[in-house]
Design a protein around this motif. Structure first.
Motif, PDB file in Angstrom:
ATOM      1  N   ARG A 393     -99.988 -65.421 -52.758  1.00  0.00           N
ATOM      2  CA  ARG A 393     -99.551 -64.022 -52.650  1.00  0.00           C
ATOM      3  C   ARG A 393     -99.137 -63.682 -51.215  1.00  0.00           C
ATOM      4  O   ARG A 393     -98.063 -63.101 -50.993  1.00  0.00           O
ATOM      5  N   ASP A 394     -99.963 -64.052 -50.253  1.00  0.00           N
ATOM      6  CA  ASP A 394     -99.676 -63.702 -48.864  1.00  0.00           C
ATOM      7  C   ASP A 394     -98.425 -64.410 -48.354  1.00  0.00           C
ATOM      8  O   ASP A 394     -97.638 -63.831 -47.601  1.00  0.00           O
ATOM      9  N   ARG A 395     -98.228 -65.631 -48.785  1.00  0.00           N
ATOM     10  CA  ARG A 395     -97.067 -66.370 -48.287  1.00  0.00           C
ATOM     11  C   ARG A 395     -95.769 -65.907 -48.945  1.00  0.00           C
ATOM     12  O   ARG A 395     -94.705 -65.993 -48.333  1.00  0.00           O
ATOM     13  N   ILE A 396     -95.847 -65.434 -50.178  1.00  0.00           N
ATOM     14  CA  ILE A 396     -94.660 -64.858 -50.819  1.00  0.00           C
ATOM     15  C   ILE A 396     -94.277 -63.570 -50.095  1.00  0.00           C
ATOM     16  O   ILE A 396     -93.100 -63.283 -49.884  1.00  0.00           O
ATOM     17  N   ARG A 397     -95.279 -62.802 -49.685  1.00  0.00           N
ATOM     18  CA  ARG A 397     -95.006 -61.567 -48.949  1.00  0.00           C
ATOM     19  C   ARG A 397     -94.351 -61.855 -47.600  1.00  0.00           C
ATOM     20  O   ARG A 397     -93.602 -61.026 -47.073  1.00  0.00           O
ATOM     21  N   GLU A 398     -94.642 -63.027 -47.030  1.00  0.00           N
ATOM     22  CA  GLU A 398     -94.106 -63.380 -45.714  1.00  0.00           C
ATOM     23  C   GLU A 398     -92.694 -63.964 -45.780  1.00  0.00           C
ATOM     24  O   GLU A 398     -92.065 -64.173 -44.744  1.00  0.00           O
ATOM     25  N   LEU A 399     -92.193 -64.237 -47.005  1.00  0.00           N
ATOM     26  CA  LEU A 399     -90.841 -64.781 -47.123  1.00  0.00           C
ATOM     27  C   LEU A 399     -89.820 -63.767 -46.604  1.00  0.00           C
ATOM     28  O   LEU A 399     -90.009 -62.560 -46.719  1.00  0.00           O
ATOM     29  N   SER A 400     -88.740 -64.284 -46.040  1.00  0.00           N
ATOM     30  CA  SER A 400     -87.652 -63.394 -45.639  1.00  0.00           C
ATOM     31  C   SER A 400     -86.999 -62.837 -46.908  1.00  0.00           C
ATOM     32  O   SER A 400     -87.115 -63.439 -47.981  1.00  0.00           O
ATOM     33  N   PRO A 401     -86.312 -61.679 -46.819  1.00  0.00           N
ATOM     34  CA  PRO A 401     -85.654 -61.133 -48.012  1.00  0.00           C
ATOM     35  C   PRO A 401     -84.709 -62.123 -48.675  1.00  0.00           C
ATOM     36  O   PRO A 401     -84.634 -62.191 -49.905  1.00  0.00           O
ATOM     37  N   ARG A 402     -84.009 -62.914 -47.882  1.00  0.00           N
ATOM     38  CA  ARG A 402     -83.063 -63.880 -48.450  1.00  0.00           C
ATOM     39  C   ARG A 402     -83.800 -64.977 -49.215  1.00  0.00           C
ATOM     40  O   ARG A 402     -83.340 -65.442 -50.265  1.00  0.00           O
ATOM     41  N   GLU A 403     -84.954 -65.407 -48.692  1.00  0.00           N
ATOM     42  CA  GLU A 403     -85.756 -66.411 -49.388  1.00  0.00           C
ATOM     43  C   GLU A 403     -86.405 -65.794 -50.637  1.00  0.00           C
ATOM     44  O   GLU A 403     -86.469 -66.424 -51.687  1.00  0.00           O
ATOM     45  N   PHE A 404     -86.858 -64.545 -50.502  1.00  0.00           N
ATOM     46  CA  PHE A 404     -87.553 -63.884 -51.590  1.00  0.00           C
ATOM     47  C   PHE A 404     -86.652 -63.662 -52.805  1.00  0.00           C
ATOM     48  O   PHE A 404     -87.102 -63.771 -53.950  1.00  0.00           O
ATOM     49  N   GLN A 405     -85.379 -63.350 -52.588  1.00  0.00           N
ATOM     50  CA  GLN A 405     -84.482 -63.076 -53.717  1.00  0.00           C
ATOM     51  C   GLN A 405     -84.327 -64.280 -54.633  1.00  0.00           C
ATOM     52  O   GLN A 405     -83.984 -64.145 -55.806  1.00  0.00           O
ATOM     53  N   ASN A 406     -84.623 -65.489 -54.112  1.00  0.00           N
ATOM     54  CA  ASN A 406     -84.465 -66.699 -54.914  1.00  0.00           C
ATOM     55  C   ASN A 406     -85.533 -66.857 -55.990  1.00  0.00           C
ATOM     56  O   ASN A 406     -85.484 -67.807 -56.782  1.00  0.00           O
ATOM     57  N   LEU A 407     -86.504 -65.929 -56.048  1.00  0.00           N
ATOM     58  CA  LEU A 407     -87.454 -65.937 -57.160  1.00  0.00           C
ATOM     59  C   LEU A 407     -86.772 -65.500 -58.451  1.00  0.00           C
ATOM     60  O   LEU A 407     -87.124 -65.957 -59.534  1.00  0.00           O
ATOM     61  N   LEU A 408     -85.811 -64.592 -58.343  1.00  0.00           N
ATOM     62  CA  LEU A 408     -85.173 -64.021 -59.527  1.00  0.00           C
ATOM     63  C   LEU A 408     -83.678 -64.328 -59.593  1.00  0.00           C
ATOM     64  O   LEU A 408     -83.114 -64.442 -60.676  1.00  0.00           O
ATOM     65  N   ARG A 409     -83.051 -64.467 -58.430  1.00  0.00           N
ATOM     66  CA  ARG A 409     -81.597 -64.605 -58.379  1.00  0.00           C
ATOM     67  C   ARG A 409     -81.059 -65.771 -59.205  1.00  0.00           C
ATOM     68  O   ARG A 409     -80.015 -65.616 -59.873  1.00  0.00           O
ATOM     69  N   PRO A 410     -81.708 -66.947 -59.230  1.00  0.00           N
ATOM     70  CA  PRO A 410     -81.132 -68.078 -59.990  1.00  0.00           C
ATOM     71  C   PRO A 410     -80.911 -67.779 -61.461  1.00  0.00           C
ATOM     72  O   PRO A 410     -79.984 -68.314 -62.069  1.00  0.00           O
TER      73      PRO A 410
END
Length: 443
Positions: A393-410
């Motif tokens: 959880r903590d490391r997902i929160r630390e992702l940059s917005p560009r990295e974070f969008q790849n959870l759903l974007r694909p």
């Protein structure tokens, strides 16, 4: 004055009532076809239709449909691992956080309860006549020695597996295999993570459709040609899907716009109230990126309960592509029981050198099966998941917005063009029906 003149022009148009139907019909049709496109993104889980060998369209096995996400579960999950999960940490780190020392104790206690039955099963399968006739006193010596050595052997084995987990398990392949074997899991993951974004795309499409409908009404006023109804309906279908998806993920980085705020929101009716004018900032950012903290909780829960689980790791270790390496490592530990003087002497004399060597392989197979039984225990997996939940959880929160969008974007990006084209086609068909049912009768 201009507005009044324009309204009079519209009222005097011979197809005034047909024109008035354009905005609401466009809004409704857009709402429906976006709902259909989103459903087609995830459903059906399995292909439904007529299978045709070498069917050339959309990567489908024939005439029919399978949701884009379940159809490409392996590819999409690979992208998620490469672009997101791999940035959260190594499998070695996650496995150590599960406290393997406690796991070893749990496995030992479970296996020890059934150790004598396990030894009997191995020996009766390998040499039933010999084991059946062997005096109980000799069997008892083997049982006692195995009970004595099991805790130390299991502790050293689990420790060794922990230090070599990166060599024995390919995390990317493990997750891809899990997603491909259970495609519903992939769909459920995206729905849990992105349900608010999916609902947003669906409902905002009606507003976008209404705006486009008003534009189309004025286009028809200027160009009173019937072909404009299905033509522009198709264009709105294309644009609506594209704009709705774009708004979820863009802008990626937050942008702040200063403005003078004179109203503030309230929890009850009328939902807004006047306030003292002051300078406020409007945050422009894709809806999904705005929810990073909230999504982190949901996604971390999915990862630790369904993907990077103790059972999945050990299952891949024991039966996956690198299982042969795992067997070799287990041999170095489990053979210690066979090499102890009490067991070795008893079995060598009873079995002979050749059968004694074959027995070793049987023990490895049975030991793997016996070890996996406690590792599938729901309580053990739940307790290990709780150990690494906070880490994820903590490391997902630390992702940059560009990295974070790849959870759903694909999920959307994989066949975004298909969704947009479907929007255009359904828009054209709806526009044509609108023309036939509303405009032609009014002529």
């Amino acid at each position: 004055m201009v507005a009044t003149s324009l309204w009079q022009t519209i009222v005097q148009h011979p197809q005034f009532f047909a024109m008035l139907t354009i905005p609401p019909v466009t809004a409704f049709v857009t709402w429906v076809h976006v709902w259909m496109a989103l459903k087609m993104l995830f459903y059906p889980i399995k292909f439904r239709g007529i299978r045709i060998p070498n069917f050339p369209f959309f990567g489908l096995p024939g005439i029919g449909w399978q949701g884009i996400v379940p159809r490409k579960a392996g590819k999409i999950s690979g992208v998620i691992v490469d672009q997101t999960l791999s940035k959260l940490g190594s499998l070695d780190e996650f496995f150590r956080a599960m406290e393997p020392e406690q796991m070893a104790v749990f496995i030992t206690d479970t296996v020890d309860k059934h150790l004598e039955a396990l030894i009997d099963e191995i020996m009766l399968e390998h040499s039933p006549a010999l084991w059946g006739n062997l005096p109980y006193a000799l069997k008892r010596r083997i049982y006692v020695q195995a009970h004595k050595e099991l805790p130390e052997i299991m502790q050293s084995l689990v420790t060794d597996l922990t230090y070599h987990v990166e060599d024995l398990v390919d995390m990317r392949q493990m997750i891809v295999n899990k997603m491909e074997s259970d495609r519903r899991l992939m769909v459920n993951m995206f729905l849990k993570v992105g349900q608010k974004e999916i609902d947003f795309i669906w409902h905002i499409s009606a507003l976008i459709g209404l705006i486009f409908g008003v534009i189309q009404m004025f286009i028809f006023l200027v160009v009173p040609q019937h072909w404009t109804v299905p033509f522009f309906a198709a264009i709105w279908g294309f644009l609506t899907n594209w704009i709705a998806i774009w708004m979820v993920f863009n802008p990626v980085e937050p942008r702040f716009i200063s403005y003078i705020k004179v109203f503030e929101r309230t929890s009850g009716f009328p939902f807004i109230k006047p306030c003292l004018p002051h300078i406020a900032q409007l945050r422009l950012q894709g809806g999904f990126m705005k929810r990073q903290e909230e999504v982190s909780e949901v996604f971390a829960e999915i990862v630790v309960n369904d993907l990077v689980t103790l059972e999945n790791i050990m299952n891949e270790m024991m039966y996956g592509a690198r299982a042969a390496q795992t067997r070799e490592l287990m041999k170095s530990h489990l053979y210690q029981i066979l090499e102890s003087p009490v067991v070795s002497t008893t079995l060598r004399v009873s079995l002979g050198r050749r059968d004694y060597g074959q027995l070793k392989n049987t023990i490895i197979d049975k030991s793997i099966t016996a070890t996996m039984v406690p590792l599938r225990d729901p309580e053990l997996n739940e307790s290990r998941a709780s150990k690494i939940f906070g880490l994820f959880r903590d490391r997902i929160r630390e992702l940059s917005p560009r990295e974070f969008q790849n959870l759903l974007r694909p999920a959307f990006q994989e066949d975004e063009t298909t969704l947009i084209i479907l929007g255009g086609l359904t828009g054209f068909l709806a526009g044509w029906l609108h023309l036939v049912l509303v405009f032609f009768p009014s002529m």
